[in-house]
Each structure stands twice: as structure tokens, then as C-alpha cells.
Design an enzyme around this catalytic site. Structure first.
Site, short mmCIF file in Angstrom:
data_model
loop_
_atom_site.label_atom_id
_atom_site.label_comp_id
_atom_site.label_asym_id
_atom_site.label_seq_id
_atom_site.Cartn_x
_atom_site.Cartn_y
_atom_site.Cartn_z
CE1 TYR A 1 119.94 81.77 132.82
CE2 TYR A 1 121.93 80.92 132.08
CZ TYR A 1 121.38 81.36 133.21
OH TYR A 1 122.14 81.64 134.14
CD GLU B 1 121.56 88.77 133.40
OE1 GLU B 1 122.13 88.56 134.35
OE2 GLU B 1 120.70 88.04 133.19
#
Length: 210
Positions: A147, A154
Site C-alpha cells: 500500500y 500514485e
């Protein structure tokens, strides 16, 4: 009738999860193959089609939650899928200038490994009614590493795409876009990470009791 509907639900979710599992497996295979043979500059071109299909298909999970097919709350599903779609279509697909960036490789690998584990976990659960304890641990532990690498990739790609946005929008909109994108990621990330930590604790505690 209730038994038939339950069977139909399990059949549908099994097919859905294993189909998306195959899509993400193809993404990971092509990414690793391209990295080894051609370098990170060519990863996006190699994975584009299966990536767009696999990630866009996740929209159905919002519908699954709304109609009660799954118990996942919309409050956690919607932000995650929305941010993924934004990066997939709004950043990677929209700005070819960043498609050769190294962060594309880290993003694709983080996403695909996470989703391969997640979809196979739920596919096995729906198809067979159980999952091995080691797989349960894997499902609720790998996100601890994947994550952060995924969200970092991102945010990094959004940041590197900002200079190219000035060619299609004016400066004020770019600034707003930057603030909304990065602040949105910053707000959603702790919420989603905290939610997954709570789910991990709950799932592993339940597994020990059983």
C-alpha cells in the site's frame, strides 16, 4: 428460493473474482517480462490494455456493495476505486509523457501483486467456502508494504504529470487540480490504511479463535 439465490451469488462472485485475478496476473507477467527484456520505459505500453480493463472492472465492486452482494462498506470501496481510476485514466492514459517514468513500474507491480492476492483470496472463499490460514495472513499482511509503495507511486505520477496539464488547462485550474489531487490522496490514504489495519486485526484474531 433463498438457497438458489445464494448459490447464484456465489457463482457470480467466483467468476468475477477469478476473471479479474487473471487480468491482474497478465498485468504482472507483462510488466516483469518487459522490465527484464526492455526496461521500465516500455512497461506501460506492454500492460496498458489489461491494466485498463482490470482496473475499470473494479467499478462493479461499488455496485456489489450497493446491492448487498458483498459486505464491504462503500465508504472504503469508493475512495480507493475512484483514486485508482483517476490515476489509471486521468493520469497514465491522459499523459503519454509520464508513461515511461520509473514510477509506472512500481505502481503496476504494487497494484498487480495486491490485486492478485485479493481477488484469488475472495475467489477461493466464494468457490470453496474457505481459505487456508496462511493465505488469510498473506491477504491481510502484504498491504503493509504494497500500500505505501502503491500510494507513493500514485502521488508521484500525479506530481510529475502536473507540468503537462498546463497545455490543456489554464494555470488556476492546474493549481486547483494539484491541490485536489494531492490533498485527496493524503486524506484518503490514512483512512484506507487505517481501515485495512483494522480489517487485518479482525481477520487474524478471528482466525486464531477458530
Amino acid at each position: 428460493m433463498a438457497g438458489f439465490l445464494s448459490l447464484l451469488r456465489r457463482l457470480y462472485l467466483s467468476v468475477y473474482n477469478w476473471t479479474i485475478f487473471l487480468g491482474w496476473s497478465q498485468v504482472l507477467y507483462l510488466a516483469l517480462k518487459t522490465l527484464n527484456e526492455s526496461g521500465h520505459q516500455h512497461v506501460y505500453n506492454a500492460v496498458q490494455k489489461p491494466l485498463l480493463l482490470a482496473q475499470t472492472a473494479a467499478v462493479l465492486e461499488i455496485l456489489h456493495g450497493l446491492v448487498g452482494l458483498v459486505r464491504s462498506p462503500i465508504t472504503s470501496t469508493l475512495p480507493q476505486i475512484s483514486s485508482r481510476l483517476y490515476v489509471t485514466w486521468g493520469i497514465l492514459w491522459s499523459f503519454p509523457q509520464i508513461q515511461t517514468h520509473l514510477l509506472v513500474s512500481s505502481l503496476v507491480i504494487s497494484w498487480s501483486v495486491t490485486e492478485i492476492i485479493r481477488y484469488s483470496f475472495f475467489g477461493m472463499k466464494e468457490a470453496f467456502g474457505f481459505t487456508p490460514s496462511w493465505f488469510l495472513w498473506l491477504r491481510y499482511s502484504t498491504f503493509l508494504l504494497l500500500y505505501p509503495t502503491g500510494i507513493t507511486s500514485e502521488v508521484g505520477l500525479i506530481y510529475f504529470a502536473l507540468p503537462y496539464m498546463k497545455f490543456i488547462v489554464n494555470a488556476k485550474v492546474v493549481l486547483l487540480h494539484k491541490r485536489c489531487s494531492l490533498n485527496g490522496m493524503e486524506c484518503c490514504s490514512p483512512h484506507l490504511y487505517g481501515y485495512m489495519l483494522r480489517q487485518r486485526k479482525k481477520a487474524l484474531s478471528k482466525s486464531k479463535r477458530e
